[in-house]
Design a protein around this motif. Structure first.
Motif, PDB file in Angstrom:
ATOM      1  N   GLY A   1       0.805  -1.215   0.000  1.00 60.21           N
ATOM      2  CA  GLY A   1       0.000   0.000   0.000  1.00 60.21           C
ATOM      3  C   GLY A   1       0.834   1.259   0.000  1.00 60.21           C
ATOM      4  O   GLY A   1       0.496   2.245  -0.670  1.00 60.21           O
ATOM      5  N   LEU A   2       1.939   1.258   0.734  1.00 66.89           N
ATOM      6  CA  LEU A   2       2.804   2.434   0.751  1.00 66.89           C
ATOM      7  C   LEU A   2       3.477   2.669  -0.602  1.00 66.89           C
ATOM      8  O   LEU A   2       3.876   3.796  -0.917  1.00 66.89           O
ATOM      9  CB  LEU A   2       3.872   2.268   1.830  1.00 66.89           C
ATOM     10  CG  LEU A   2       3.363   2.303   3.281  1.00 66.89           C
ATOM     11  CD1 LEU A   2       4.482   1.968   4.249  1.00 66.89           C
ATOM     12  CD2 LEU A   2       2.759   3.655   3.610  1.00 66.89           C
ATOM     13  N   ALA A   3       3.597   1.616  -1.397  1.00 66.36           N
ATOM     14  CA  ALA A   3       4.182   1.753  -2.728  1.00 66.36           C
ATOM     15  C   ALA A   3       3.136   2.068  -3.789  1.00 66.36           C
ATOM     16  O   ALA A   3       3.467   2.142  -4.974  1.00 66.36           O
ATOM     17  CB  ALA A   3       4.920   0.468  -3.108  1.00 66.36           C
ATOM     18  N   ALA A   4       1.868   2.257  -3.378  1.00 61.12           N
ATOM     19  CA  ALA A   4       0.790   2.474  -4.354  1.00 61.12           C
ATOM     20  C   ALA A   4       0.775   3.885  -4.917  1.00 61.12           C
ATOM     21  O   ALA A   4       0.182   4.129  -5.974  1.00 61.12           O
ATOM     22  CB  ALA A   4      -0.559   2.167  -3.713  1.00 61.12           C
TER      23      ALA A   4
ATOM     24  N   GLN B   1       5.748  14.294   6.306  1.00 63.15           N
ATOM     25  CA  GLN B   1       4.560  14.943   5.754  1.00 63.15           C
ATOM     26  C   GLN B   1       4.003  14.172   4.552  1.00 63.15           C
ATOM     27  O   GLN B   1       2.796  14.003   4.401  1.00 63.15           O
ATOM     28  CB  GLN B   1       4.895  16.377   5.358  1.00 63.15           C
ATOM     29  CG  GLN B   1       5.163  17.304   6.530  1.00 63.15           C
ATOM     30  CD  GLN B   1       5.635  18.676   6.090  1.00 63.15           C
ATOM     31  OE1 GLN B   1       6.307  18.812   5.052  1.00 63.15           O
ATOM     32  NE2 GLN B   1       5.294  19.694   6.875  1.00 63.15           N
ATOM     33  N   THR B   2       4.881  13.705   3.693  1.00 64.63           N
ATOM     34  CA  THR B   2       4.438  12.906   2.544  1.00 64.63           C
ATOM     35  C   THR B   2       3.782  11.610   3.000  1.00 64.63           C
ATOM     36  O   THR B   2       2.767  11.172   2.440  1.00 64.63           O
ATOM     37  CB  THR B   2       5.634  12.588   1.629  1.00 64.63           C
ATOM     38  OG1 THR B   2       6.241  13.818   1.215  1.00 64.63           O
ATOM     39  CG2 THR B   2       5.184  11.803   0.412  1.00 64.63           C
TER      40      THR B   2
ATOM     41  N   ARG C   1       0.779   9.149   1.423  1.00 66.87           N
ATOM     42  CA  ARG C   1       1.035   7.727   1.241  1.00 66.87           C
ATOM     43  C   ARG C   1       0.197   6.857   2.175  1.00 66.87           C
ATOM     44  O   ARG C   1      -0.320   5.815   1.756  1.00 66.87           O
ATOM     45  CB  ARG C   1       2.519   7.445   1.446  1.00 66.87           C
ATOM     46  CG  ARG C   1       3.409   8.223   0.467  1.00 66.87           C
ATOM     47  CD  ARG C   1       4.852   7.868   0.652  1.00 66.87           C
ATOM     48  NE  ARG C   1       5.098   6.488   0.253  1.00 66.87           N
ATOM     49  CZ  ARG C   1       6.156   5.791   0.663  1.00 66.87           C
ATOM     50  NH1 ARG C   1       7.046   6.349   1.489  1.00 66.87           N
ATOM     51  NH2 ARG C   1       6.334   4.557   0.268  1.00 66.87           N
ATOM     52  N   LEU C   2       0.045   7.272   3.445  1.00 67.23           N
ATOM     53  CA  LEU C   2      -0.776   6.477   4.354  1.00 67.23           C
ATOM     54  C   LEU C   2      -2.255   6.456   3.951  1.00 67.23           C
ATOM     55  O   LEU C   2      -2.880   5.388   3.985  1.00 67.23           O
ATOM     56  CB  LEU C   2      -0.613   6.983   5.787  1.00 67.23           C
ATOM     57  CG  LEU C   2       0.562   6.410   6.577  1.00 67.23           C
ATOM     58  CD1 LEU C   2       0.580   6.971   7.992  1.00 67.23           C
ATOM     59  CD2 LEU C   2       0.485   4.888   6.621  1.00 67.23           C
ATOM     60  N   PRO C   3      -2.857   7.592   3.588  1.00 64.98           N
ATOM     61  CA  PRO C   3      -4.248   7.503   3.117  1.00 64.98           C
ATOM     62  C   PRO C   3      -4.420   6.594   1.900  1.00 64.98           C
ATOM     63  O   PRO C   3      -5.392   5.845   1.816  1.00 64.98           O
ATOM     64  CB  PRO C   3      -4.594   8.960   2.784  1.00 64.98           C
ATOM     65  CG  PRO C   3      -3.714   9.755   3.677  1.00 64.98           C
ATOM     66  CD  PRO C   3      -2.433   8.989   3.755  1.00 64.98           C
ATOM     67  N   LEU C   4      -3.462   6.653   0.963  1.00 66.95           N
ATOM     68  CA  LEU C   4      -3.549   5.772  -0.198  1.00 66.95           C
ATOM     69  C   LEU C   4      -3.335   4.308   0.171  1.00 66.95           C
ATOM     70  O   LEU C   4      -3.817   3.403  -0.534  1.00 66.95           O
ATOM     71  CB  LEU C   4      -2.523   6.195  -1.251  1.00 66.95           C
ATOM     72  CG  LEU C   4      -2.790   7.529  -1.967  1.00 66.95           C
ATOM     73  CD1 LEU C   4      -1.660   7.852  -2.931  1.00 66.95           C
ATOM     74  CD2 LEU C   4      -4.118   7.480  -2.715  1.00 66.95           C
TER      75      LEU C   4
ATOM     76  N   ALA D   1     -15.739   3.936   7.102  1.00 66.73           N
ATOM     77  CA  ALA D   1     -15.610   5.273   7.692  1.00 66.73           C
ATOM     78  C   ALA D   1     -14.260   5.912   7.368  1.00 66.73           C
ATOM     79  O   ALA D   1     -14.171   7.131   7.167  1.00 66.73           O
ATOM     80  CB  ALA D   1     -15.804   5.196   9.207  1.00 66.73           C
ATOM     81  N   VAL D   2     -13.196   5.109   7.291  1.00 68.71           N
ATOM     82  CA  VAL D   2     -11.860   5.651   7.063  1.00 68.71           C
ATOM     83  C   VAL D   2     -11.605   5.884   5.579  1.00 68.71           C
ATOM     84  O   VAL D   2     -11.037   6.912   5.183  1.00 68.71           O
ATOM     85  CB  VAL D   2     -10.798   4.708   7.666  1.00 68.71           C
ATOM     86  CG1 VAL D   2      -9.394   5.180   7.310  1.00 68.71           C
ATOM     87  CG2 VAL D   2     -10.958   4.631   9.178  1.00 68.71           C
TER      88      VAL D   2
END
Length: 387
Positions: free
Chosen positions: A274-277, A295-296, A301-304, A377-378
């Motif tokens: 997921g972090l590489a998405a 910040q990135t 990256r975390l939301p994606l 929800a997230v």
């Protein structure tokens, strides 16, 4: 002609009409059986007045299904539900009084009730309520109706065919045994789920997520851990569980340790993926804003990565329960779902075994549903949720 026809705003297939005619045919055949055989009082043939009422009910249901095509599907679904459940209640009561005495008339009535129930589910699935609450209720009602009818068919088949209870008890016996053993089932649930599963799930998923963040930052760690993760994920539970029991003792910590091993690497692999998405365009945009790595990570990256993370959480919700129950087969105090299944099966108390299985299945389903609700929800922005 096409397999489906367009009528108003609804689409209909030949299947509901065929089921309606099947139910009508079964009702008429069963109504004629007492006249042909001269036996109108057995469990297999029931009574002639009752069968006449069933035949006319089938005619009314067929007419109602035809009428539902004009846009009154909600009323058709209610009437079909009442008819199918009423017929099922009658069949269960009759065959319970005469177990193993099911004749051809009884099984034709079972087919008729099944056809009516299928019509009910067809009508429910075709509804399109406007309100959000009504849509959610309908989404729950359709699988609930299907599940209830699976239990009804289970009860009718096991009782009608006189299947030995040692092989497969009817749902009524499982329910009665579960209600009589609620304190015991609660103690097993608390030992296995509330202690072993939840604690191991939290530790395994949490540590897998944190290590994934570290592996994303350190390249050689990512390249070294992922192959090891694939290797450990392939290890059998029956090989890990005895080792954990020897290391952590017979109580719940050894079961939680098995759960940690089973949930750590699925979370690690999914979070790294997921972090590489994030694509190069998104990365370049954050670079133009002079965003730092933290910040990135937090803002992009975390939301994606959240869909990947929740995918691992949902997979682990079932793996954790399976791992804890299987681990209890290799050593546990005299409490726990796995211990109960193993010990009661040795005593041939199959109804108690099925009651424990039902509790485990219900707990696992509710746990999975809770994770899915949090995911909605997230990740409300994701197309799969918005759709």
């Amino acid at each position: 002609m096409s397999a489906r026809v367009q009528l108003g705003m609804r689409r209909f297939s030949p299947v509901p009409s065929a089921l309606a005619w099947l139910g009508l045919l079964c009702g008429l055949v069963v109504w004629l059986l007492p006249l042909l055989s001269g036996d109108a009082g057995s469990a297999g043939l029931l009574s002639q007045p009752m069968l006449a009422g069933l035949a006319f009910s089938a005619l009314a249901i067929l007419a109602l299904h035809r009428f539902s095509r004009q846009g009154f599907g909600q009323y058709a679904a209610l009437v079909l539900a009442a008819a199918s459940l009423g017929l099922a209640q009658m069949l269960v009561r009759v065959i319970s009084d005469h177990p193993g005495d099911a004749g051809p008339g009884f099984w034709l009535l079972v087919v008729m009730a099944w056809a009516i129930a299928w019509l009910q589910v067809e009508e429910m699935a075709a509804l399109s309520p406007r309100g959000e609450v009504a849509r959610r209720a309908l989404d729950l009602a359709v699988p609930l109706a299907f599940g209830v009818w699976l239990l009804i068919l289970w009860q009718l088949l096991v009782t009608g065919l006189a299947v030995p209870k040692v092989l497969l008890p009817p749902p009524s016996d499982i329910w009665a045994r579960g209600m009589a053993s609620l304190p015991q089932l609660w103690a097993d649930f608390r030992q296995t789920f509330l202690k072993g599963v939840l604690i191991g799930y939290a530790i395994g998923c949490g540590s897998g997520f944190l290590v994934a963040l570290l592996a994303d930052r350190v390249d050689f760690l990512r390249r070294g851990l992922l192959p090891v993760g694939n290797l450990v994920s392939a290890l059998p539970i029956i090989g890990i569980a005895p080792i954990m029991v020897m290391w952590f003792g017979f109580d719940w910590p050894s079961k939680a340790a098995v759960v940690v091993v089973m949930t750590f690497f699925p979370m690690l692999v999914n979070t790294v993926a997921g972090l590489a998405a994030a694509g190069r365009i998104e990365r370049d945009l954050m670079h133009t804003y002079a965003a730092s790595h933290a910040q990135t990570l937090v803002k992009m990256r975390l939301p994606l990565a959240m869909p990947f993370v929740f995918n691992a959480l949902k997979i682990n919700s079932t793996l954790a329960l399976i791992g804890a129950i299987v681990a209890e087969f290799f050593g546990t105090p005299i409490v726990g779902m796995g211990f109960r299944i193993s010990s009661e099966m040795g005593r041939m108390n199959v109804d108690m075994v099925w009651a424990s299985i039902a509790v485990a299945a219900l707990a696992g389903s509710l746990f999975y549903g809770l994770v899915a609700l949090v995911e909605r929800a997230v990740t409300f922005w994701h197309p799969s949720v918005r759709g």
